[in-house]
Design an enzyme around this catalytic site. Structure first.
Site, PDB file in Angstrom:
ATOM      1  N   ASP A 155      46.294  63.279  59.843  1.00 62.89           N
ATOM      2  CA  ASP A 155      46.666  62.239  58.878  1.00 62.89           C
ATOM      3  C   ASP A 155      45.519  61.273  58.604  1.00 62.89           C
ATOM      4  OD1 ASP A 155      49.199  63.090  58.260  1.00 62.89           O
ATOM      5  OD2 ASP A 155      50.230  61.735  59.632  1.00 62.89           O
TER       6      ASP A 155
ATOM      7  N   ARG B  56      45.749  67.692  50.293  1.00 61.84           N
ATOM      8  CA  ARG B  56      44.903  66.582  50.719  1.00 61.84           C
ATOM      9  C   ARG B  56      43.416  66.921  50.794  1.00 61.84           C
ATOM     10  NH1 ARG B  56      48.736  63.285  55.107  1.00 61.84           N
ATOM     11  NH2 ARG B  56      49.728  61.983  53.509  1.00 61.84           N
TER      12      ARG B  56
ATOM     13  N   ARG C 141      57.222  72.038  49.747  1.00 66.45           N
ATOM     14  CA  ARG C 141      56.726  71.944  51.123  1.00 66.45           C
ATOM     15  C   ARG C 141      57.455  72.934  52.029  1.00 66.45           C
ATOM     16  NH1 ARG C 141      55.907  65.671  52.635  1.00 66.45           N
ATOM     17  NH2 ARG C 141      54.779  66.634  54.374  1.00 66.45           N
TER      18      ARG C 141
ATOM     19  N   LYS D  94      55.869  54.480  50.786  1.00 69.20           N
ATOM     20  CA  LYS D  94      56.378  55.619  51.561  1.00 69.20           C
ATOM     21  C   LYS D  94      56.357  55.338  53.059  1.00 69.20           C
ATOM     22  CE  LYS D  94      56.004  60.637  51.792  1.00 69.20           C
ATOM     23  NZ  LYS D  94      56.038  60.870  53.241  1.00 69.20           N
TER      24      LYS D  94
ATOM     25  N   LYS E 151      55.874  55.309  62.154  1.00 66.10           N
ATOM     26  CA  LYS E 151      56.843  56.109  61.405  1.00 66.10           C
ATOM     27  C   LYS E 151      57.319  57.284  62.243  1.00 66.10           C
ATOM     28  CE  LYS E 151      55.790  59.524  58.730  1.00 66.10           C
ATOM     29  NZ  LYS E 151      55.326  60.441  57.673  1.00 66.10           N
TER      30      LYS E 151
ATOM     31  N   LYS F  50      50.669  68.908  52.500  1.00 75.00           N
ATOM     32  CA  LYS F  50      51.264  67.587  52.734  1.00 75.00           C
ATOM     33  C   LYS F  50      51.767  66.984  51.413  1.00 75.00           C
ATOM     34  CE  LYS F  50      50.458  66.833  57.239  1.00 75.00           C
ATOM     35  NZ  LYS F  50      51.469  66.314  58.193  1.00 75.00           N
TER      36      LYS F  50
ATOM     37  N   THR G  82      52.864  72.982  59.959  1.00 70.43           N
ATOM     38  CA  THR G  82      53.409  71.701  60.410  1.00 70.43           C
ATOM     39  C   THR G  82      54.059  71.890  61.766  1.00 70.43           C
ATOM     40  OG1 THR G  82      55.032  69.962  59.957  1.00 70.43           O
ATOM     41  CG2 THR G  82      55.537  72.140  59.089  1.00 70.43           C
ATOM     42  N   SER G  83      53.961  70.867  62.604  1.00 70.30           N
ATOM     43  CA  SER G  83      54.641  70.901  63.906  1.00 70.30           C
ATOM     44  C   SER G  83      56.019  70.247  63.831  1.00 70.30           C
ATOM     45  CB  SER G  83      53.785  70.197  64.961  1.00 70.30           C
ATOM     46  OG  SER G  83      53.658  68.809  64.662  1.00 70.30           O
ATOM     47  N   GLN G  84      56.375  69.696  62.673  1.00 66.96           N
ATOM     48  CA  GLN G  84      57.655  68.985  62.559  1.00 66.96           C
ATOM     49  C   GLN G  84      58.845  69.907  62.786  1.00 66.96           C
ATOM     50  OE1 GLN G  84      57.507  67.132  58.703  1.00 66.96           O
ATOM     51  NE2 GLN G  84      56.021  65.580  59.332  1.00 66.96           N
TER      52      GLN G  84
END
Length: 426
Positions: free
Chosen positions: A314, A345, A124, A411, A23, A341, A170-172
């Site tokens: 993850d 989690r 988020r 997802k 993904k 997330k 987050t590193s996104q």
């Protein structure tokens, strides 16, 4: 609510499995192909809710995309950094990667772009990414809380420059800015303040950018420099299998003392979650690597482990789901960011393990799981695909495990349970 009962096995798993494309790589390749000039073909691409939300958003921006799920192929006709659409209403569902990547992408446009998602997506964190864009001169109108969806971005070509960015959740956001930076008006330097979580995903981003012809200079762990004027080159690109999704099948070998081979995935993968193989080795598994496959052979008895999972966060659910079968405690550390997330989690894993009768101690950044006999139970998945996939593995060794809302795996892995039951011969 739909449920799936997991059959406990009285024998080891023995299987070879094929895993769909990553993904994370699919989404990155889709973004850079959209920015390249000309036609790119992405092979072994992932087709799931997340990737399809992303592809639809890119297409709404006027960049032609052809999806061929039967061939696992995506064709992208990139526009050389141009965003043809001057207005778009973009919906990302619960796809955090799509949300952040599309937010950055429309900053290159010259128009009005509204972004929204499902209620959990509105919770988020997006703040640091949108702050950087605002500091570059881009106007953003928030309909609710500042820094959260829904919002409208009034695109004008991203200016570039020197920015500071927090990436402790987050590193996104960093990956998103890195990928659009070659098309900025001037060179871009991004300095990460504090801790950079999930560094392996940033390395993946830089590697993929290089594969498409753009260089990133990293002067230390926390500073990145991208020269303006570089351009992605359209190309034919094959996406490797998803290491995160392979983890559940390798875990099945671990808990049953069996053997699982995953084709086309090796330790040379650019995915940080390939580190799962090191975790399994430390827990007593044997890991065999061929030229184009990896095989895990489970031990008679799993061993406990104390592990920093920041670079493979993850997989916290995967480890949590098999931890009660170890002969000593399993301690998971340095993953506080996974509280933000698809669900919270850490709390979700702790809650479901306790539902199974497992003794668990929760930390701010992780947990300690004691070896415990497991009771039958119906597992709540919280609409989180990784909860469903991970706790299915628990059920291979304990009768009476039922997974609620198994459809949430759509997802990232729509046919997970089809492949899971094939692996166990059912």
């Amino acid at each position: 609510m739909d449920t799936i009962a997991i059959p406990a096995l009285n024998r080891p798993v023995d299987a070879t499995v094929e895993i769909p494309g990553s993904k994370s790589i699919t989404n990155r390749a889709l973004l850079v192909a959209a920015l390249a000039q000309g036609d790119s073909t992405l092979e072994n691409a992932l087709f799931s809710e997340d990737s399809e939300y992303f592809a639809k958003c890119v297409e709404q921006l006027g960049i032609p995309i052809t999806l061929n799920p039967h061939l696992a192929q995506i064709q992208v006709s990139g526009k050389g950094g141009d965003i043809p659409a001057k207005q778009a209403d973009l919906f990302v569902g619960l796809a955090g990667t799509a949300a952040r990547f599309i937010t950055a992408l429309v900053a290159l446009g010259n128009g009005e772009y509204r972004l929204d998602g499902v209620p959990r997506m509105r919770e988020r964190p997006m703040g640091d990414l949108v702050t950087v864009l605002q500091n570059s001169g881009i106007k953003i109108n928030f309909e609710g809380n500042s820094g959260f969806m829904p919002y409208t971005i009034y695109g004008q070509q991203f200016a570039g420059g020197h920015f500071r960015l927090k990436a402790n959740q987050t590193s996104q956001q960093l990956s998103a800015l890195l990928m659009i930076a070659p098309y900025a008006q001037q060179d871009t330097t991004i300095e990460v303040e504090g801790t950079l979580v999930s560094q392996s995903y940033v390395k993946m981003t830089c590697r993929l950018m290089a594969d498409f012809g753009v260089d990133v200079t990293q002067t230390d762990d926390n500073q990145f420099h991208i020269k303006a004027g570089q351009r992605y080159q359209a190309r034919h690109y094959t996406i490797e299998p998803d290491a995160s999704n392979a983890s559940y099948f390798f875990a099945a070998a671990a808990v049953t003392g069996g053997r699982v081979r995953v084709n086309h995935l090796t330790k040379q993968s650019c995915q940080g979650d390939i580190l799962w193989l090191n975790v399994l080795e430390q827990m007593g598994c044997q890991v065999l690597e061929g030229e184009d496959y990896t095989e895990v052979i489970g031990p008679e008895q799993l061993q406990g482990i104390d592990v920093d999972m920041n670079d493979m966060s993850d997989l916290v659910q995967t480890l949590g789901a098999i931890a009660p079968y170890a002969n000593s405690p399993v301690i998971i550390r340095n993953v506080e960011h996974i509280r933000y997330k698809e669900t919270e989690r850490i709390r979700a894993v702790v809650t479901e393990l306790r539902r199974l009768g497992v003794k668990v101690e929760e930390f701010a950044d992780g947990m300690k799981i004691e070896p415990t006999p497991i009771n039958p139970a119906a597992i709540e998945t919280y609409h989180d695909h990784r909860m469903a996939m991970a706790f299915a593995v628990t059920g291979l060794k304990t009768p009476g495990i039922v997974i609620q809302d198994p459809g949430c795996t759509a997802k990232t892995f729509p046919d997970y349970f089809t492949r899971f039951f094939k692996m166990i011969g059912q």
